[in-house]
Write an enzyme that holds these catalytic residues in place. Structure first.
Site, PDB file in Angstrom:
ATOM      1  N   LYS A  57     -24.509 -30.637   6.310  1.00  0.00           N
ATOM      2  CA  LYS A  57     -23.977 -29.401   6.901  1.00  0.00           C
ATOM      3  C   LYS A  57     -24.895 -28.224   6.573  1.00  0.00           C
ATOM      4  O   LYS A  57     -25.171 -27.384   7.431  1.00  0.00           O
ATOM      5  CB  LYS A  57     -22.548 -29.151   6.414  1.00  0.00           C
ATOM      6  CG  LYS A  57     -21.547 -30.102   7.073  1.00  0.00           C
ATOM      7  CD  LYS A  57     -20.186 -30.137   6.382  1.00  0.00           C
ATOM      8  CE  LYS A  57     -19.319 -31.238   7.010  1.00  0.00           C
ATOM      9  NZ  LYS A  57     -18.061 -31.459   6.288  1.00  0.00           N
ATOM     10  N   GLN A 101     -14.546 -29.269   1.619  1.00  0.00           N
ATOM     11  CA  GLN A 101     -14.845 -30.685   1.835  1.00  0.00           C
ATOM     12  C   GLN A 101     -13.733 -31.542   1.218  1.00  0.00           C
ATOM     13  O   GLN A 101     -13.398 -31.386   0.056  1.00  0.00           O
ATOM     14  CB  GLN A 101     -16.206 -31.022   1.196  1.00  0.00           C
ATOM     15  CG  GLN A 101     -16.713 -32.407   1.506  1.00  0.00           C
ATOM     16  CD  GLN A 101     -17.042 -32.620   2.978  1.00  0.00           C
ATOM     17  OE1 GLN A 101     -17.654 -31.802   3.632  1.00  0.00           O
ATOM     18  NE2 GLN A 101     -16.598 -33.752   3.508  1.00  0.00           N
ATOM     19  N   ASP A 124     -12.624 -25.506  10.325  1.00  0.00           N
ATOM     20  CA  ASP A 124     -12.250 -26.920  10.366  1.00  0.00           C
ATOM     21  C   ASP A 124     -10.967 -27.137  11.177  1.00  0.00           C
ATOM     22  O   ASP A 124     -10.619 -28.262  11.513  1.00  0.00           O
ATOM     23  CB  ASP A 124     -12.028 -27.457   8.939  1.00  0.00           C
ATOM     24  CG  ASP A 124     -13.083 -28.483   8.543  1.00  0.00           C
ATOM     25  OD1 ASP A 124     -13.773 -29.005   9.446  1.00  0.00           O
ATOM     26  OD2 ASP A 124     -13.204 -28.767   7.345  1.00  0.00           O
TER      27      ASP A 124
END
Length: 299
Positions: A57, A101, A124
């Site tokens: 990322k 994460q 997200d």
């Protein structure tokens, strides 16, 4: 791409690269207006797969010219400490997108952590406000990157979803549920008739064999075999599983949730693992971060 006796391969690397090139214009325009889209990735602990994803990322942000911060916290971090980090990121004007994460260590309540992200920075798409917007078809909600990437793969390989029977195998909040919501929406990559199957579904193969479009995200290596697929179906394999393989240097190989060699004899088009859905997930994360930067700069 292929002649006879084999499905067309849906190349996520190529489609992702095309989309990132399109995004470059938006990023340049934002920078000209004095805004560099910024993404913060928070990693708690030293989960090996998570470390790899976080590195990827970061690299994708650098390549795209985005500002990014990776915040690494020890695995014994308390929930209160993580909340403090989130508050700082929520109020940091350089950061437009925040991503935590997963999985998080056991002492931290994942829902509480995700709900602490400012919904306008929740790239997200896991905050209930964005989940609700996506379910209701409100375009201002952030779509979770993996199902959003799958939808783009379908649109950009000219798979007509309108009136098609799409079967989603898996009901996670990360993939299965939002995938169903996107396929139901009125618009490109939507208007499908959607069935969601999961670990409690009876006679799962009866459902998968009805699918014009089969999207598999159940987290079981090579779960879907060739005889579970309708001839000519489009198969999207979201799974990434490590399977021991002593013949490989790293001691394992990556396989999806679909038995690829069998499936490609039956399907009309299929995503490989790796190189299918994976690169799209990171591309859509960049898309969402740029969308967030636009929303922050013209509220």
């Amino acid at each position: 791409m292929h002649s006879g006796g084999g499905a067309k391969l849906i190349d996520g690397n190529a489609i992702g690269a095309t989309m990132r090139a399109e995004l470059a214009g938006d990023i340049a325009a934002l920078k000209k207006a004095g805004v560099t889209p910024g993404l913060a990735v928070v990693l708690v602990g030293d989960h090996p797969a998570s470390q790899v994803y976080v590195r990827m990322k970061g690299k994708a942000c650098e390549d795209a010219g985005l500002y990014h911060e990776t915040i690494k916290l020890p695995k014994e971090t308390t929930e209160a400490d993580l909340m403090g980090v989130m508050e700082r990121l929520n109020t940091n004007p350089k950061i437009h997108g925040i991503l935590v994460q997963l999985p998080l260590p056991k002492q931290i309540d994942t829902n509480r952590a995700l709900h602490r992200i400012d919904p306008r920075k929740d790239v997200d798409g896991f905050h209930p406000e964005n989940v609700g917007k996506v379910a209701a078809g409100d375009p201002s909600g952030f779509k979770p990157a993996t199902p959003y990437g799958v939808q783009q793969l379908l649109i950009r390989t000219d798979v007509d979803t309108k009136g098609a029977h799409a079967v989603v195998v898996g009901r996670s909040n990360i993939v299965g549920r939002p995938m169903a919501a996107l396929l139901l929406q009125d618009g490109p990559g939507g208007n499908a008739t959607v069935t969601v199957c999961h670990s409690r579904t009876r006679g799962i193969e009866l459902h998968t064999r009805q699918a014009d479009i089969l999207i598999v995200a159940i987290g079981k290596p090579e779960f879907v075999t060739g005889d579970m697929i309708k001839p000519g179906a489009v198969v999207i394999d979201v799974g990434v599983n490590r399977v021991d393989d002593p013949s490989r240097k790293q001691g394992y190989r990556l396989v999806g949730d679909v038995k690829f060699q069998e499936a490609k004899q039956v399907a009309s088009a299929i995503t490989p693992v790796p190189g299918g859905v994976g690169p799209m997930t990171i591309t859509m994360l960049l898309y969402n971060t740029v969308q967030a930067a636009k929303q922050w700069s013209n509220p």
